[in-house]
Write an enzyme that holds these catalytic residues in place. Structure first.
Site, PDB file in Angstrom:
ATOM      1  CE  LYS A 110      -4.426   1.050   0.305  1.00 44.30           C
ATOM      2  NZ  LYS A 110      -5.373   0.375  -0.395  1.00 44.30           N
ATOM      3  N   GLY A 120     -22.917   5.211  -5.115  1.00 45.36           N
ATOM      4  CA  GLY A 120     -22.081   5.802  -6.111  1.00 45.36           C
ATOM      5  C   GLY A 120     -21.670   4.726  -6.939  1.00 45.36           C
ATOM      6  CG  ASN A 121     -17.579   5.594  -8.836  1.00 49.03           C
ATOM      7  OD1 ASN A 121     -18.183   6.420  -9.717  1.00 49.03           O
ATOM      8  ND2 ASN A 121     -16.880   6.498  -8.397  1.00 49.03           N
ATOM      9  CB  VAL A 122     -19.318  -0.013  -5.904  1.00 49.34           C
ATOM     10  CG1 VAL A 122     -19.959  -1.566  -5.782  1.00 49.34           C
ATOM     11  CG2 VAL A 122     -17.876   0.020  -6.056  1.00 49.34           C
TER      12      VAL A 122
HETATM   13  P1  NAD Z   1     -18.124   6.493  -4.013  1.00 53.12           P
HETATM   14  O1  NAD Z   1     -17.537   7.421  -3.412  1.00 53.12           O
HETATM   15  O2  NAD Z   1     -18.369   6.362  -5.602  1.00 53.12           O
HETATM   16  O3  NAD Z   1     -19.534   6.168  -3.692  1.00 53.12           O
HETATM   17  C1  NAD Z   1     -19.754   5.788  -2.178  1.00 53.12           C
HETATM   18  C2  NAD Z   1     -21.302   6.470  -1.822  1.00 53.12           C
HETATM   19  O4  NAD Z   1     -21.885   6.394  -0.811  1.00 53.12           O
HETATM   20  C3  NAD Z   1     -21.355   7.909  -2.286  1.00 53.12           C
HETATM   21  O5  NAD Z   1     -22.293   8.293  -3.270  1.00 53.12           O
HETATM   22  C4  NAD Z   1     -21.671   8.710  -1.072  1.00 53.12           C
HETATM   23  O6  NAD Z   1     -22.150   9.791  -1.099  1.00 53.12           O
HETATM   24  C5  NAD Z   1     -22.358   7.724  -0.134  1.00 53.12           C
HETATM   25  N1  NAD Z   1     -22.335   7.576   1.326  1.00 53.12           N
HETATM   26  C6  NAD Z   1     -21.306   8.135   2.016  1.00 53.12           C
HETATM   27  N2  NAD Z   1     -21.838   7.866   3.414  1.00 53.12           N
HETATM   28  C7  NAD Z   1     -23.294   7.590   3.409  1.00 53.12           C
HETATM   29  C8  NAD Z   1     -24.090   6.904   4.293  1.00 53.12           C
HETATM   30  N3  NAD Z   1     -24.052   7.145   5.593  1.00 53.12           N
HETATM   31  N4  NAD Z   1     -25.245   6.712   3.648  1.00 53.12           N
HETATM   32  C9  NAD Z   1     -25.534   6.446   2.572  1.00 53.12           C
HETATM   33  N5  NAD Z   1     -24.765   6.806   1.482  1.00 53.12           N
HETATM   34  C10 NAD Z   1     -23.343   7.278   1.958  1.00 53.12           C
HETATM   35  O7  NAD Z   1     -17.251   5.113  -3.726  1.00 53.12           O
HETATM   36  P2  NAD Z   1     -17.410   3.604  -4.574  1.00 53.12           P
HETATM   37  O8  NAD Z   1     -16.304   3.485  -5.357  1.00 53.12           O
HETATM   38  O9  NAD Z   1     -18.855   3.453  -4.938  1.00 53.12           O
HETATM   39  O10 NAD Z   1     -16.878   2.715  -3.515  1.00 53.12           O
HETATM   40  C11 NAD Z   1     -17.702   2.361  -2.452  1.00 53.12           C
HETATM   41  C12 NAD Z   1     -16.893   1.487  -1.356  1.00 53.12           C
HETATM   42  O11 NAD Z   1     -16.698   0.426  -2.187  1.00 53.12           O
HETATM   43  C13 NAD Z   1     -15.853   2.154  -0.856  1.00 53.12           C
HETATM   44  O12 NAD Z   1     -15.716   1.695   0.640  1.00 53.12           O
HETATM   45  C14 NAD Z   1     -14.566   1.582  -1.452  1.00 53.12           C
HETATM   46  O13 NAD Z   1     -13.546   1.741  -1.026  1.00 53.12           O
HETATM   47  C15 NAD Z   1     -15.187   0.265  -1.908  1.00 53.12           C
HETATM   48  N6  NAD Z   1     -14.586  -0.252  -3.057  1.00 53.12           N
HETATM   49  C16 NAD Z   1     -14.550   0.312  -4.115  1.00 53.12           C
HETATM   50  C17 NAD Z   1     -14.046  -0.535  -5.358  1.00 53.12           C
HETATM   51  C18 NAD Z   1     -14.312   0.177  -6.468  1.00 53.12           C
HETATM   52  O14 NAD Z   1     -14.013  -0.545  -7.588  1.00 53.12           O
HETATM   53  N7  NAD Z   1     -14.783   1.398  -6.818  1.00 53.12           N
HETATM   54  C19 NAD Z   1     -13.487  -1.605  -5.261  1.00 53.12           C
HETATM   55  C20 NAD Z   1     -13.061  -2.138  -3.971  1.00 53.12           C
HETATM   56  C21 NAD Z   1     -13.622  -1.573  -2.959  1.00 53.12           C
END
Ligand code: NAD
Length: 441
Positions: free
Chosen positions: A130, A236-238
């Site tokens: 990391k 969000g993205n996921v």
């Molecule tokens: P993102 O920032 O695009 O989406 C997260 C969403 O959660 C945001 O829209 C945010 O507004 C919302 N949020 C924050 N607090 C909240 C709450 N209390 N209640 C409801 N919604 C809330 O991030 P992402 O890329 O979608 O990733 C989400 C999680 O998955 C993170 O923990 C990230 O580390 C993990 N992750 C993502 C990936 C990936 O490919 N993007 C891969 C592995 C792990």
């Protein structure tokens, strides 16, 4: 206060000042396996090395920790190489604010070990590492020129490490930053598509979460996703693509929450005819975790499964994309188990982020079999099969699924790369022999 505390209780900025006074621009801590001790590049930093090397919570015989100060922005940059038996250490670089040097070090130690486990459990020939860059609160990190300098310098740092750590994207870092790193180092993944990289992995991550859910339902003898109700925290993205895939699988209803109305509108706009109930919530509001549903999918922040939230949960299965969902692995894993809730470990289901980018230097083929096999039901190390193996073993042994997943991952992480053996370790030894810490131009 002892010498070690004087170095670890201070802020990263104070520590950077100390390093500058000592004229230290690069330093390392490397694990001496024979004596089980961390050796250090500078005698004045040995108390810090001893502090880390005797820590039983987060230090797990990490092979090497490397640091430099980025000038002119006085930013502490680090590469935490945990284990390289399966290959070069791989993992994202986090850009984050830390109150103390200890917080900074612990985050790097914990996250790099977690990468070893995620990657080994995914059956990939990579090790775990990391990167961590401590935000300097005195500079404007939104200024593109400042960011470019910080990340270019990080790229030079990576190049100097000769490939024992290969970087990816993480919290606080974006694809533009990755392009800045790439301009100085080829030991970079997650670069933009326009530069031959793999781009955003989130859609694949969402597909991986679906695989974990399907395996979880199979485990409890609950059929398929069809007709189920799923609660999703974070759109969000996921979370966004996940909700679309759930409706493709004919779920009855999705209840979803986000703190950002724009995210909610975007997903709703894509699914006008579906039974999608949405809630705008305040930051830190976890009420969605207690709704009536078959599956609960945390896709926002970590540490949301804890003694405050678990007693109110009504889901049969928890399976989501968020990292570090359990606040405390053993305690909260047990609480879920005692309540009869099946927990699919997060680092098992959200592996597709690193799967997507880790091998991008090998080029692309359509429907890449090295990526797609993780999403099948027949490959032994697919998300589906690994989930079933973990859940069944947990049932047989009474251990928690997270505990089982870690045990399997730790065993796999000790396997040697079939061609290159323990080359990462050899690289680290070469760096020490060549006095890497004096290499700063
Ligand atoms: P993102 O920032 O695009 O989406 C997260 C969403 O959660 C945001 O829209 C945010 O507004 C919302 N949020 C924050 N607090 C909240 C709450 N209390 N209640 C409801 N919604 C809330 O991030 P992402 O890329 O979608 O990733 C989400 C999680 O998955 C993170 O923990 C990230 O580390 C993990 N992750 C993502 C990936 C990936 O490919 N993007 C891969 C592995 C792990």
């Amino acid at each position: 206060m002892g010498k070690a505390e004087r170095m670890t209780n201070i802020s990263p900025q104070e520590f950077v000042q100390f390093l500058k006074e000592q004229r230290i621009t690069r330093f390392f801590f490397v694990h001496d396996k024979k004596n089980d001790r961390l050796i250090c590049s500078h005698t004045q930093l040995q108390p810090m090395a001893d502090f880390i090397g005797t820590d039983r919570r987060d230090f797990m015989q990490h092979e090497g920790l490397f640091f430099q100060v980025c000038e002119p922005h006085d930013t502490l940059q680090g590469a935490f190489v945990h284990r390289t038996l399966r290959g070069q250490a791989s993992g994202g670089v986090r850009f984050w604010h830390y109150d103390t040097v200890e917080d900074y070090l612990r985050d790097g130690l914990r996250l790099s070990k977690a990468m070893t486990q995620k990657i080994a459990l995914a059956g990939m020939w990579w090790g775990g590492g990391k990167g961590v860059i401590a935000k300097n609160p005195q500079i404007d990190t939104n200024d593109p020129a400042v960011r470019a300098k910080i990340y270019e310098d990080y790229g030079s740092f990576l190049t100097s490490l000769r490939g024992c750590y290969v970087v990816a994207e993480d919290v606080g870092t974006n694809v533009t930053d990755m392009a800045s790193i790439y301009s100085k180092s080829r030991f970079t993944t997650c670069i933009p598509l326009s530069l031959g990289g793999s781009g955003n992995p989130s859609v694949l991550t969402a597909r991986g979460v679906i695989c974990g859910m399907e395996a979880g339902i199979e485990f409890i003898g609950g059929g398929t996703l069809e007709g189920k109700t799923v609660a999703v925290q974070g759109m969000g993205n996921v979370g966004g693509p996940l909700i679309r895939f759930l409706f493709d699988k004919k779920v009855k209803k999705v209840i979803a929450s986000d703190i950002d109305p724009i995210c909610i509108d975007r997903v709703k706009g894509q699914l006008p005819d579906k039974d999608l109930e949405t809630h705008i919530v305040e930051r830190g509001d976890n009420s969605i975790l207690g709704v009536e549903c078959d599956i609960l999918s945390p896709c926002a922040t970590g540490a949301i499964l804890n003694p405050d939230t678990i007693p109110g949960m009504k889901a049969k299965i928890i399976c989501g994309g968020a990292n570090n969902q359990l606040e405390e692995d053993e305690r909260d894993g047990r609480l879920l188990q005692d309540q009869g809730i099946v927990y699919v470990p997060d680092f098992l289901t959200n592996r597709m982020g690193i799967v997507n980018c880790a091998n991008e230097q090998y080029g692309y083929v359509n429907n890449d079999p090295f990526i797609e096999r993780h999403l099948t039901t027949d490959w032994e190390q697919s998300i589906h099969q690994t989930t079933l193996k973990v859940l069944r073993t947990a049932q047989e042994t009474g251990e928690t699924p997270a505990g089982i997943a870690v045990r399997i991952a730790d065993e796999l992480s000790m396997e040697l790369h079939p061609i290159f053996g323990h080359r990462g370790r050899q690289i680290i030894e070469s760096l020490v022999a060549d006095r890497w810490h004096e290499s700063r131009p």
